[in-house]
Write a protein that holds these residues in place. Structure first.
Motif, mmCIF file in Angstrom:
data_model
loop_
_atom_site.group_PDB
_atom_site.id
_atom_site.type_symbol
_atom_site.label_atom_id
_atom_site.label_comp_id
_atom_site.label_asym_id
_atom_site.label_seq_id
_atom_site.Cartn_x
_atom_site.Cartn_y
_atom_site.Cartn_z
ATOM 1 N N UNK B 168 0.878 -1.172 0.000
ATOM 2 C CA UNK B 168 0.000 0.000 0.000
ATOM 3 C C UNK B 168 0.915 1.221 0.000
ATOM 4 N N UNK B 169 0.356 2.392 0.167
ATOM 5 C CA UNK B 169 1.198 3.574 0.300
ATOM 6 C C UNK B 169 0.558 4.480 1.346
ATOM 7 N N UNK B 170 1.260 5.562 1.652
ATOM 8 C CA UNK B 170 0.780 6.478 2.693
ATOM 9 C C UNK B 170 -0.636 6.980 2.457
ATOM 10 N N UNK B 171 -1.042 7.092 1.204
ATOM 11 C CA UNK B 171 -2.413 7.522 0.896
ATOM 12 C C UNK B 171 -3.425 6.526 1.460
ATOM 13 N N UNK B 172 -3.241 5.262 1.102
ATOM 14 C CA UNK B 172 -4.166 4.215 1.547
ATOM 15 C C UNK B 172 -4.082 4.088 3.075
ATOM 16 N N UNK B 173 -2.872 4.212 3.611
ATOM 17 C CA UNK B 173 -2.678 4.052 5.050
ATOM 18 C C UNK B 173 -3.328 5.149 5.877
ATOM 19 N N UNK B 174 -3.312 6.366 5.365
ATOM 20 C CA UNK B 174 -3.741 7.508 6.176
ATOM 21 C C UNK B 174 -5.162 7.963 5.873
ATOM 22 N N UNK B 175 -5.720 7.550 4.749
ATOM 23 C CA UNK B 175 -7.051 8.068 4.418
ATOM 24 C C UNK B 175 -8.147 7.299 5.146
ATOM 25 N N UNK B 176 -9.291 7.960 5.307
ATOM 26 C CA UNK B 176 -10.456 7.301 5.911
ATOM 27 C C UNK B 176 -11.523 7.114 4.831
ATOM 28 N N UNK B 177 -12.127 5.916 4.850
ATOM 29 C CA UNK B 177 -13.233 5.622 3.946
ATOM 30 C C UNK B 177 -14.227 4.730 4.680
#
Lengths: 180, 371
Positions: B168-177
């Motif tokens: 994954x990357x920081x985007x997937x790790x830090x975002x909320x969905x």
């Protein structure tokens, strides 16, 4: 339908939580939604911002360069997002923290004295909710009621006593924006 | 089931718990520390093992030990930390035991930064540890997919006794969905016929090792790994297609670059450009067959990555020069915006592209000119 919103301000102004409240409301309203914070050096003091995307279908990019909607809670954020807003977009500006008018005429700028309104309600920390309320006046996809319900459902139990004031802050912000 | 709002890192952690994770070993590093932080509370709460090791080297070797005993085990890290784990990963691969490793990739090389990147594609898919070993690599593009693939990763790792990575990357790790979690599975320690879990005087001794001093024996092991890899290639390729029915052009991207490309493809469709998107979900095994088939019916392909064109080479291998392949990449932790990808789609659809030019060289020239 897809709407992108950037909320920006100093750390401590409730930027990230304000965005999460919108995100919860969108989720509970059955929409697709993403919330992503800016992180990195800017997280350690200085400006903070988050991007929220609300849509009917699967969301592509969670980040947006030129949003149609933004909230600027301080002057650096006003400077930055006034430049980056889409033509025809709306920028909600915390009037309490800026000392200038708009430069662009192809966007709508709504000035709301968020700090003063929050202080009138009795807690300066509510300034983010005042700004969210103001944003809702130009975000038909979510109603005041949606956001109230989301606050009620997702606010931590220990903060539930603050719910009435949060709701008041939302309404005051909404009304202040509506008359502009 | 109701939808819940979760951050990617924490969602991966909870998904692992629900998959029956019995032991976790890790070491903190941004942008994935929330996984470790979450499990430091959650695992002991459930009476399961959590160890913050003294280093990534310690963590991966603890994983090695637990995996040998047949325990459902995981570690997580980010790029520099994963590099430190590579020796252990090779040993685990050579020992033919299952394990799950999550790499929330960040900008590099070196210490780099903590911004989202896909710079470790080659390390995950083609290399990393020493020796000749295949591995399964899954690339989520959303928080829900991160949950689903985390659940799946344990089953794949155990079914094929293979190192399984999630990149994954920081985007997937830090975002909320909003996501829906699957039901909690119980911790089940299976008595695998290979597990060194104590013979208790009841069975023959088992041996797990990655040492084969006789080269012919080592080669047998290499072949055994390849035999399982053939099954994986036949059965486990996963990818997602968007707007492909009448597509004349196709964009190919995984993870965050894939979902950014989805926005660009939608915008191009609104302009009437017949372009679709293929998003590999397994980058190893790679959806080479699907891409080879597409090469027979589209006029051009655009590969979009957050690196300098690492998956690009796998696409070109599948395409075999049949159609022009173009490339657009951002590096160092820069996440492309959809309008950049849209610009590349315009260039591709303008019909001026040819298969004669090396797409990475051409992209490099454009990048230098832009700066």
């Amino acid at each position: 339908m897809q709407k992108e919103i950037i909320i920006a301000g100093f750390g401590g102004q409730g930027v990230l939580f304000g965005g999460q409240v919108l995100t919860f409301a969108a989720m509970d309203a059955g929409k697709e939604v993403t919330w992503i914070p800016s992180y990195g050096p800017e997280m350690r003091g200085g400006t903070a911002n988050c991007t929220i995307v609300i849509a009917d279908d699967e969301i592509g990019s969670p980040l947006v360069k030129n949003p149609p909607l933004a909230i600027a809670l301080n002057l650096p954020s006003f400077d930055k997002y006034e430049d980056e807003l889409q033509t025809g977009g709306t920028l909600v500006v915390n009037k309490s923290m800026v000392d200038r008018g708009p430069k662009r005429s192809d966007i709508k700028v709504i000035f709301v004295p968020c700090n003063e309104i929050a202080e009138e309600i009795g807690d300066r920390k509510l300034l983010n909710m005042v700004a969210i309320g103001a944003l809702l006046s130009v975000l038909p996809e979510l109603t005041l009621k949606d956001v109230e319900t989301a606050l009620e459902a997702h606010m931590p139990e220990r903060h539930k006593n603050l719910l009435p004031k949060n709701i008041e802050a939302l309404k005051r912000g909404y009304e202040a924006a509506k008359v502009q | 089931m109701t939808r819940e709002l979760w951050e990617g890192n924490q969602a991966i952690a909870e998904a692992a718990v629900r998959a029956g994770l019995e032991a976790y070993f890790g070491y903190p590093i941004t942008p994935q520390t929330e996984i470790l932080e979450y499990l430091s509370r959650r695992m002991p709460e459930l009476g399961r093992a959590f160890v913050q090791a003294e280093s990534e080297l310690g963590a991966i070797n603890m994983v090695y030990g637990a995996a040998c005993a047949g325990v459902r085990v995981m570690s997580t890290s980010s790029s520099p930390g994963v590099s430190l784990m590579m020796e252990g990963i090779s040993y685990i691969a050579g020992t033919e035991i299952p394990m799950v490793l999550v790499n929330v990739m960040r900008g590099g090389p070196g210490l780099g930064n903590i911004a989202p990147s896909q710079g470790d594609y080659n390390q995950a898919v083609h290399g990393g540890g020493h020796g000749d070993y295949p591995r399964i690599v899954l690339a989520p593009a959303s928080v829900q997919e991160a949950v689903d693939l985390t659940m799946l990763s344990f089953d794949l790792a155990e079914k094929y006794r293979m190192v399984t990575m999630i990149i994954a990357d920081g985007c997937i790790g830090q975002m909320m969905e909003p996501i829906q979690f699957p039901e909690m599975k119980p911790v089940v320690r299976k008595d695998w016929d290979w597990a060194t879990n104590g013979k208790m005087g009841k069975r023959e001794r088992r041996l797990l090792t990655s040492i084969y001093l006789d080269p012919y024996e080592e080669e047998k092991t290499n072949l055994r790994l390849l035999e399982r890899w053939k099954q994986i290639q036949a059965n486990e390729v996963r990818y997602k297609e968007y707007f492909m029915e009448d597509a004349e052009y196709v964009v190919i991207g995984f993870g965050t670059a894939g979902r950014v490309s989805l926005s660009a493809v939608r915008a191009a469709r609104q302009e009437g450009i017949k372009v679709g998107l293929l998003r590999p979900v397994t980058v190893s095994p790679f959806p080479s067959g699907a891409i080879e088939d597409l090469a027979k019916r589209v006029s051009g392909m655009l590969v979009v990555e957050m690196n300098s064109g690492q998956m690009l080479e796998d696409v070109r291998l599948a395409v075999k020069g049949r159609v022009p392949v173009e490339f657009y990449g951002r590096m160092g932790g820069v996440v492309p915006f959809p309008d950049e990808v849209l610009g590349e789609i315009h260039r591709m659809a303008s019909g001026k592209i040819t298969a004669d030019i090396n797409p990475r060289d051409a992209w490099y020239e454009r990048m230098v000119a832009m700066k």
